[in-house]
Write an enzyme that holds these catalytic residues in place. Structure first.
Site, PDB file in Angstrom:
ATOM      1  CD  GLU A 169      -2.988  -1.109   0.283  1.00  0.00           C
ATOM      2  OE1 GLU A 169      -3.135  -0.061  -0.381  1.00  0.00           O
ATOM      3  OE2 GLU A 169      -3.688  -2.128   0.130  1.00  0.00           O
ATOM      4  CG  ASP A 188     -17.809  -9.804  -3.840  1.00  0.00           C
ATOM      5  OD1 ASP A 188     -18.800  -9.700  -3.096  1.00  0.00           O
ATOM      6  OD2 ASP A 188     -16.661  -9.428  -3.501  1.00  0.00           O
TER       7      ASP A 188
END
Length: 334
Positions: free
Chosen positions: A242, A267
């Protein structure tokens, strides 16, 4: 007509190329053997380059410059290098293989201009069928996503500790498997399917770095959706990264796992539709090349270049050529 030499290296990762070789073998055995020899030469060069890259990968595992995107462009370079090395006269390996095949299968007697059938049928796996079987084997080894009907599953859902590995042999295979599903989902949530595929290509390096469990079962999670407290399905934990205050940080995270690509796309659509912050990205409120920017502004990813990267992939010849090829195949099948 068989593919040109400039595209020879792609035949074993291209369905149409394999079908062309098989069709050619029915009419011109010698020409088919020559094409098969070219493919073996190209495969050898690709394997050699990959082996060289793998030997040096250990030194770049923790590098800040190592990422799925950099690996993707490196693989593109290696593919092009393989094509260049084997085009034209090539390395000479194809000619050697071709002569051996011609001799082995009794096709080298030019004095009579006919095939010596005794040389062929005296062998248990004789004649062109042996070489052509190699092509058939490659067709059978296509990813299950291309062999099965959309929505089917190859077994249990991926679970537990995992890693990121290759699920698709090439960008064209990746697009061929994903684009029809993206068209369906995109129509439902109002998003350009090409933008959906571009995002998945960025998240997975064109299917070269997909989430898999320790047994190699794919999680079919192409969009980096994490398993939070609301998720009750399968989970695979892998190393990821990240950006914290603009700095890339390596960490471990739990990601959702699905039974199939179709379940993963479903999804993904539910994930975007169910969260109010993504409403400006969907429902036809953005153009395809702005989709990644809208997702980034809504907080989908921490990478400050997320939108720019998706936009570049959206306009890339790789994606557009693969989509055109997929659409042409669908039209021919229809």
């Amino acid at each position: 007509m068989i593919q040109s030499q400039s595209n020879a290296a792609n035949v074993f990762t291209d369905i149409n190329g394999l079908q062309d070789i098989r069709a050619l073998g029915k009419n011109d055995q010698e020409a088919a053997l020559k094409e098969v020899a070219k493919q073996f030469e190209s495969m050898f060069m690709s394997m050699m380059l990959k082996s060289m890259r793998d030997a040096s990968d250990v030194f770049s595992e923790d590098s800040l410059f190592n990422s799925p995107e950099s690996d993707f462009y490196r693989n593109m370079y290696d593919d092009q290098l393989s094509v260049s090395l084997t085009s034209g006269q090539g390395t000479g390996l194809a000619d050697v293989i071709h002569r051996q095949l011609m001799s082995q299968y009794g096709l080298d007697d030019k004095s009579t201009g006919v095939v010596d059938q005794s040389k062929i049928f005296d062998r248990r796996y004789s004649g062109l069928s042996t070489a052509m079987q190699r092509v058939e084997e490659e067709l059978q080894k296509l990813p299950e996503n291309l062999q099965a009907e959309p929505g089917t599953t190859s077994g249990e859902t991926a679970q537990g500790e995992g890693t990121k590995g290759q699920e698709f042999a090439s960008p064209s295979e990746f697009v061929a498997a994903l684009y029809p599903l993206a068209e369906e989902i995109g129509a439902e949530i109002g998003v350009d399917p090409k933008a959906i595929v571009a995002q998945a290509a960025l998240e997975t390096g064109w299917g070269q770095h997909t989430i898999q469990d320790a047994s190699g079962r794919p999680a079919h999670n192409l969009f980096g959706i994490k398993a939070d407290s609301r998720w009750t399905g399968g989970v695979v934990t892998v190393a990821t990264h990240e950006y914290r205050e603009g700095v890339r940080v390596n960490e471990t995270a739990a990601f959702r796992a699905y039974d199939s690509l179709q379940d993963g796309l479903r999804d993904y659509a539910d994930f975007l539709s169910g969260a109010g912050r993504y409403q400006e990205a969907i429902n036809e409120k953005t153009q395809g090349d702005s989709y990644g920017h809208a997702l980034q502004q809504a907080g989908y990813a921490t990478d400050p270049e997320y939108g720019n990267k998706i936009e570049r992939i959206y306009h890339s010849p790789i994606l557009n050529n693969a989509i055109n090829s997929t659409e042409l195949t669908e039209q021919n099948d229809g």
